[in-house]
Design an enzyme around this catalytic site. Structure first.
Site, short mmCIF file in Angstrom:
data_model
loop_
_atom_site.label_atom_id
_atom_site.label_comp_id
_atom_site.label_asym_id
_atom_site.label_seq_id
_atom_site.Cartn_x
_atom_site.Cartn_y
_atom_site.Cartn_z
N ARG A 107 0.83 -1.20 0.00
CA ARG A 107 0.00 0.00 0.00
C ARG A 107 0.87 1.26 0.00
NH1 ARG A 107 -4.80 -1.33 2.57
NH2 ARG A 107 -3.57 -2.32 4.19
N TYR A 108 1.91 1.24 0.80
CA TYR A 108 2.83 2.37 0.90
C TYR A 108 4.14 1.96 0.22
CZ TYR A 108 -0.43 3.64 4.60
OH TYR A 108 -1.56 3.93 5.32
N ARG A 111 7.02 -0.04 2.34
CA ARG A 111 6.79 -1.21 3.19
C ARG A 111 5.71 -2.12 2.61
NH1 ARG A 111 5.11 3.62 5.22
NH2 ARG A 111 3.09 3.79 6.25
N CYS A 120 -5.16 -17.00 14.76
CA CYS A 120 -4.85 -16.18 15.94
C CYS A 120 -5.06 -17.07 17.16
CB CYS A 120 -5.79 -14.98 16.04
SG CYS A 120 -5.69 -13.91 14.59
N CYS A 124 -10.66 -11.60 18.13
CA CYS A 124 -11.28 -10.36 18.61
C CYS A 124 -12.63 -10.21 17.91
CB CYS A 124 -10.40 -9.17 18.25
SG CYS A 124 -8.67 -9.42 18.67
N CYS A 127 -12.67 -7.84 14.88
CA CYS A 127 -11.57 -8.02 13.93
C CYS A 127 -11.89 -7.39 12.57
CB CYS A 127 -11.28 -9.51 13.73
SG CYS A 127 -9.94 -9.79 12.56
N ARG A 129 -10.06 -7.90 9.93
CA ARG A 129 -9.65 -8.79 8.83
C ARG A 129 -10.41 -10.11 8.92
NH1 ARG A 129 -3.86 -7.86 8.68
NH2 ARG A 129 -4.18 -6.09 7.31
N ASP A 292 -12.22 0.06 11.95
CA ASP A 292 -12.48 -0.07 10.51
C ASP A 292 -13.91 -0.53 10.27
OD1 ASP A 292 -9.83 0.61 9.89
OD2 ASP A 292 -9.18 -1.44 10.32
N ASP A 329 -8.10 4.56 8.88
CA ASP A 329 -7.65 3.84 7.69
C ASP A 329 -8.77 3.94 6.66
OD1 ASP A 329 -6.01 2.23 6.12
OD2 ASP A 329 -5.44 1.01 7.86
N LYS A 336 -3.81 5.41 5.63
CA LYS A 336 -4.23 5.98 6.92
C LYS A 336 -4.04 7.50 6.95
CE LYS A 336 -1.65 2.91 9.38
NZ LYS A 336 -1.63 1.73 8.57
S1 SF4 Z 1 -7.70 -8.17 15.30
FE1 SF4 Z 1 -8.14 -9.98 14.02
S2 SF4 Z 1 -6.16 -10.55 13.16
FE2 SF4 Z 1 -5.73 -9.21 14.92
S3 SF4 Z 1 -5.47 -10.60 16.68
FE3 SF4 Z 1 -7.62 -9.97 16.65
S4 SF4 Z 1 -8.67 -11.59 15.50
FE4 SF4 Z 1 -6.48 -11.78 15.04
#
Ligand code: SF4
Length: 369
Positions: A107-108, A111, A120, A124, A127, A129, A292, A329, A336
């Site tokens: 994206r940048y 990097r 994971c 979360c 999340c 993603r 996001d 973002d 961002k």
């Molecule tokens: S935000 Fe998503 S990718 Fe990051 S640790 Fe939590 S569940 Fe895993």
């Protein structure tokens, strides 16, 4: 499950962190032993979109009797995740739009992000993603890894690699060592970053051997950065503090990015305590992210105006070395931008109206040059 063990490999042969991964709360039946599930059918739908895992470490910190407990909210699935607003997106920050080859986002200019795994230790509920991490998706094959390294070699403007996912520290030491060895063979790469929530949810993963692996692949001008993801001061428990100290002693540079989450940390007192506690353990608060636009996360979203106002309040409350930047973002892979309160307004040439950190309205006259 992140691991497949060879036939005959026993639970007692595993390292403690691997045993803990086996003991995570991953099913509704196991969750039921902590908190009743009201509507099984709906909850099964929730878990189809975003799988469940709560590590034993985090389970000990959650108050399962209180559905408003910030750690409960972050880890325990809720029916509200089935509500999707028109603005929410499958790929909210456009990772795919900026992905020239599989498992890499560029994206940048300087990097690239590498998706080393989509597993994971702890999922979360907010999340961003989840379109990749939400269900079991395979990580890169050895051919993919070759293609990733060839891409980086062909782009010498890239001097930083971010190993992300998923959580790259859920890989085995040998896999992490392979990544580091391959990346360190590329002379243009100076900085390697890991984005990980393992120091928060699975601190036992920060073994002496892992720390040695990390340290063996850095030197005075080729650092390894570890960007953690603490969102609430109660996540900074004794074992978390111990493993951070271990990493700091090994010379790993640690930064933290938090997400602003409704009901979790959307007030001045919690954010002040979070940012100061992190700084006290030598974890520099780096970003506070606006959540996001991931599907099914609206119940966690704090309006932008409220977030900017929180940052204005923090400016007068929190020492500058502990104050992160509040970031948005942009959807579509556009990158961002900082969300900064307006402290200075131009009145006329050389004359400005300033609002001080304690809200005084002040005139500032700029000398002419
Ligand atoms: S935000 Fe998503 S990718 Fe990051 S640790 Fe939590 S569940 Fe895993």
């Amino acid at each position: 499950m992140p691991f497949a063990f060879a036939d005959g490999f026993k639970f007692s042969d595993m390292e403690r962190w691997q045993q803990e991964l086996q003991q995570c709360i991953r099913t509704l039946d196991k969750l039921e032993t902590h908190v009743p599930t009201k509507n099984r059918e709906r909850m099964r739908e929730v878990l189809k979109n975003m799988r469940l895992s709560i590590t034993p470490h985090t389970a000990k910190l959650i108050d399962f009797t209180n559905p408003n407990d910030p750690l409960f909210l972050m880890g325990v699935p809720q029916e509200r995740e089935l509500t999707v607003t028109p603005e929410e997106l499958v790929d909210p920050i456009g990772d795919e739009a900026k992905s020239p080859i599989p498992f890499l986002t560029h994206r940048y200019k300087d990097r690239v992000l590498i998706y080393a795994t989509f597993s994971c230790s702890h999922y979360c509920r907010f999340c961003f993603r989840r379109f990749k991490t939400g269900a079991a998706n395979p990580g890169p094959s050895s051919d993919d890894v070759n293609r990733i390294c060839e891409y980086i070699v062909a782009h010498p403007e890239v001097d930083e690699v971010i190993l992300t996912g998923g959580d790259p520290l859920t890989l085995l030491d040998a896999q992490i060592e392979d990544w580091l060895r391959r990346l360190r063979e590329i002379p243009t790469i100076a900085r390697i970053r890991f984005h990980t929530r393992v120091p928060v949810n699975l601190p036992s993963r920060i073994t002496d051997n892992l720390v040695t692996v990390l340290d063996n692949h850095q030197d005075a001008t080729h650092p390894i950065f570890l960007v953690t993801h603490f969102n609430h001061p109660r996540e900074i428990a004794t074992e978390n503090i111990e493993v951070i100290a271990k990493l700091v002693r090994a010379g790993v540079v640690i930064r933290n990015q938090s997400v602003l989450l409704r009901g979790v940390n959307d007030n001045v007192a919690t954010l002040t305590q979070l940012f100061k506690s992190l700084t006290n353990i030598r974890v520099v608060p780096y970003y506070l992210h606006q959540l996001d636009l991931a599907r099914g996360t609206n119940h966690f979203r704090v309006p932008l105006e409220q977030g900017i106002e929180l940052m204005r309040e923090l400016q007068g409350n929190v020492t500058g070395i502990a104050l992160p930047r509040y970031m948005l973002d942009l959807p579509g892979g556009h990158g961002k931008i900082p969300l900064t309160p307006i402290f200075l307004t131009k009145q006329a040439t050389g004359t400005w109206l300033a609002e001080g950190p304690f809200r005084e309205q002040l005139r500032y006259d700029e000398p002419m040059v």
